[in-house]
Design a protein around this motif. Structure first.
Motif, PDB file in Angstrom:
ATOM      1  N   THR A 134      -8.714   8.766  13.363  1.00  0.00           N
ATOM      2  CA  THR A 134      -9.441   7.509  13.181  1.00  0.00           C
ATOM      3  C   THR A 134      -9.140   6.905  11.823  1.00  0.00           C
ATOM      4  OG1 THR A 134     -11.191   8.268  14.652  1.00  0.00           O
ATOM      5  CG2 THR A 134     -11.716   6.425  13.207  1.00  0.00           C
ATOM      6  N   ALA A 135      -9.167   7.725  10.769  1.00  0.00           N
ATOM      7  CA  ALA A 135      -8.864   7.229   9.423  1.00  0.00           C
ATOM      8  C   ALA A 135      -7.432   6.713   9.359  1.00  0.00           C
ATOM      9  CB  ALA A 135      -9.085   8.327   8.385  1.00  0.00           C
ATOM     10  N   VAL A 140       0.839  -1.189   0.000  1.00  0.00           N
ATOM     11  CA  VAL A 140       0.000   0.000   0.000  1.00  0.00           C
ATOM     12  C   VAL A 140       0.877   1.243   0.000  1.00  0.00           C
ATOM     13  CG1 VAL A 140      -1.747   1.306   1.274  1.00  0.00           C
ATOM     14  CG2 VAL A 140      -1.786  -1.175   1.304  1.00  0.00           C
ATOM     15  N   ASP A 141       0.548   2.186  -0.863  1.00  0.00           N
ATOM     16  CA  ASP A 141       1.223   3.480  -0.868  1.00  0.00           C
ATOM     17  C   ASP A 141       0.181   4.521  -0.502  1.00  0.00           C
ATOM     18  OD1 ASP A 141       2.817   5.692  -1.291  1.00  0.00           O
ATOM     19  OD2 ASP A 141       2.475   5.700  -3.449  1.00  0.00           O
ATOM     20  N   PRO A 153     -14.929   6.922   3.286  1.00  0.00           N
ATOM     21  CA  PRO A 153     -14.512   7.448   1.974  1.00  0.00           C
ATOM     22  C   PRO A 153     -13.021   7.789   1.916  1.00  0.00           C
ATOM     23  CG  PRO A 153     -16.585   8.432   2.628  1.00  0.00           C
ATOM     24  CD  PRO A 153     -16.075   7.662   3.820  1.00  0.00           C
ATOM     25  N   VAL A 154     -12.495   8.341   2.987  1.00  0.00           N
ATOM     26  CA  VAL A 154     -11.077   8.683   3.039  1.00  0.00           C
ATOM     27  C   VAL A 154     -10.232   7.413   3.084  1.00  0.00           C
ATOM     28  CG1 VAL A 154      -9.295   9.855   4.385  1.00  0.00           C
ATOM     29  CG2 VAL A 154     -11.553  10.881   4.154  1.00  0.00           C
ATOM     30  N   VAL A 155     -10.669   6.440   3.864  1.00  0.00           N
ATOM     31  CA  VAL A 155      -9.936   5.174   3.962  1.00  0.00           C
ATOM     32  C   VAL A 155      -9.964   4.455   2.612  1.00  0.00           C
ATOM     33  CG1 VAL A 155      -9.830   2.935   5.130  1.00  0.00           C
ATOM     34  CG2 VAL A 155     -10.373   4.997   6.442  1.00  0.00           C
ATOM     35  N   LEU A 156     -11.117   4.441   1.957  1.00  0.00           N
ATOM     36  CA  LEU A 156     -11.221   3.820   0.624  1.00  0.00           C
ATOM     37  C   LEU A 156     -10.236   4.435  -0.358  1.00  0.00           C
ATOM     38  CD1 LEU A 156     -15.048   3.346   0.136  1.00  0.00           C
ATOM     39  CD2 LEU A 156     -13.304   1.629  -0.360  1.00  0.00           C
ATOM     40  N   ALA A 157     -10.061   5.740  -0.285  1.00  0.00           N
ATOM     41  CA  ALA A 157      -9.173   6.443  -1.210  1.00  0.00           C
ATOM     42  C   ALA A 157      -7.713   6.034  -1.037  1.00  0.00           C
ATOM     43  CB  ALA A 157      -9.319   7.951  -1.029  1.00  0.00           C
ATOM     44  N   ALA A 158      -7.386   5.430   0.078  1.00  0.00           N
ATOM     45  CA  ALA A 158      -6.009   5.022   0.347  1.00  0.00           C
ATOM     46  C   ALA A 158      -5.626   3.724  -0.358  1.00  0.00           C
ATOM     47  CB  ALA A 158      -5.798   4.863   1.854  1.00  0.00           C
ATOM     48  N   PHE A 159      -6.596   3.017  -0.894  1.00  0.00           N
ATOM     49  CA  PHE A 159      -6.318   1.688  -1.445  1.00  0.00           C
ATOM     50  C   PHE A 159      -6.683   1.619  -2.923  1.00  0.00           C
ATOM     51  CE2 PHE A 159      -6.810   1.266   3.086  1.00  0.00           C
ATOM     52  CZ  PHE A 159      -5.669   0.555   3.416  1.00  0.00           C
ATOM     53  N   ASP A 160      -5.827   1.002  -3.684  1.00  0.00           N
ATOM     54  CA  ASP A 160      -6.017   0.820  -5.118  1.00  0.00           C
ATOM     55  C   ASP A 160      -6.960  -0.362  -5.355  1.00  0.00           C
ATOM     56  OD1 ASP A 160      -5.033  -0.792  -7.663  1.00  0.00           O
ATOM     57  OD2 ASP A 160      -4.532   1.322  -7.979  1.00  0.00           O
ATOM     58  N   SER A 161      -8.015  -0.129  -6.098  1.00  0.00           N
ATOM     59  CA  SER A 161      -9.025  -1.170  -6.330  1.00  0.00           C
ATOM     60  C   SER A 161      -8.471  -2.411  -7.015  1.00  0.00           C
ATOM     61  CB  SER A 161     -10.180  -0.611  -7.167  1.00  0.00           C
ATOM     62  OG  SER A 161     -10.862   0.381  -6.454  1.00  0.00           O
TER      63      SER A 161
END
Length: 117
Positions: A18-19, A5-6, A59-67
């Motif tokens: 929290t995020a 993860v980057d 939403p912020v946590v989702l943005a941290a990970f590449d689908s």
């Protein structure tokens, strides 16, 4: 590495404590389960209900990970967000899910529980 993860937001997203904690927790799971999608799926399954309590952070946590690289992570986070009622704009969510499905990793999708898919 499949689960690397980057998290480089470049100031675009505000990460609260929290995020940050949620992202670190997921990164630790990814490191612990390196290459073992079945184990990752089981580990994520155990965490998904806890994430619902922080639906505003998802939403912020989702943005941290590449689908494409983190299909299981994104699927579990999306399930937590949707089931917790955290989708304020259905059209935007639909577009995101459609994009996610186009790039998702087949091996990781197969490892996901039916309830997530």
């Amino acid at each position: 590495k499949l689960f690397q993860v980057d998290v480089s937001f470049g100031g675009r997203l505000a990460l609260g404590p929290t995020a940050r904690a949620m992202i670190r927790q997921i990164q630790a799971l990814l490191a612990r389960c390196e290459g073992d999608v079945a184990q990752l799926s089981d580990s994520l399954w155990q965490k998904k209900d806890a994430w619902k309590a922080h639906v505003e952070e998802l939403p912020v946590v989702l943005a941290a990970f590449d689908s494409a690289k983190h299909t299981l992570v994104v699927a579990f986070l999306l399930e937590a967000q949707i089931s917790a009622g955290g989708i304020p704009e259905p059209r935007q969510a639909f577009d995101y899910v459609a994009s996610f499905l186009q790039v998702s990793d087949e091996e990781q999708v197969r490892a996901a529980p039916v309830q997530i898919c």
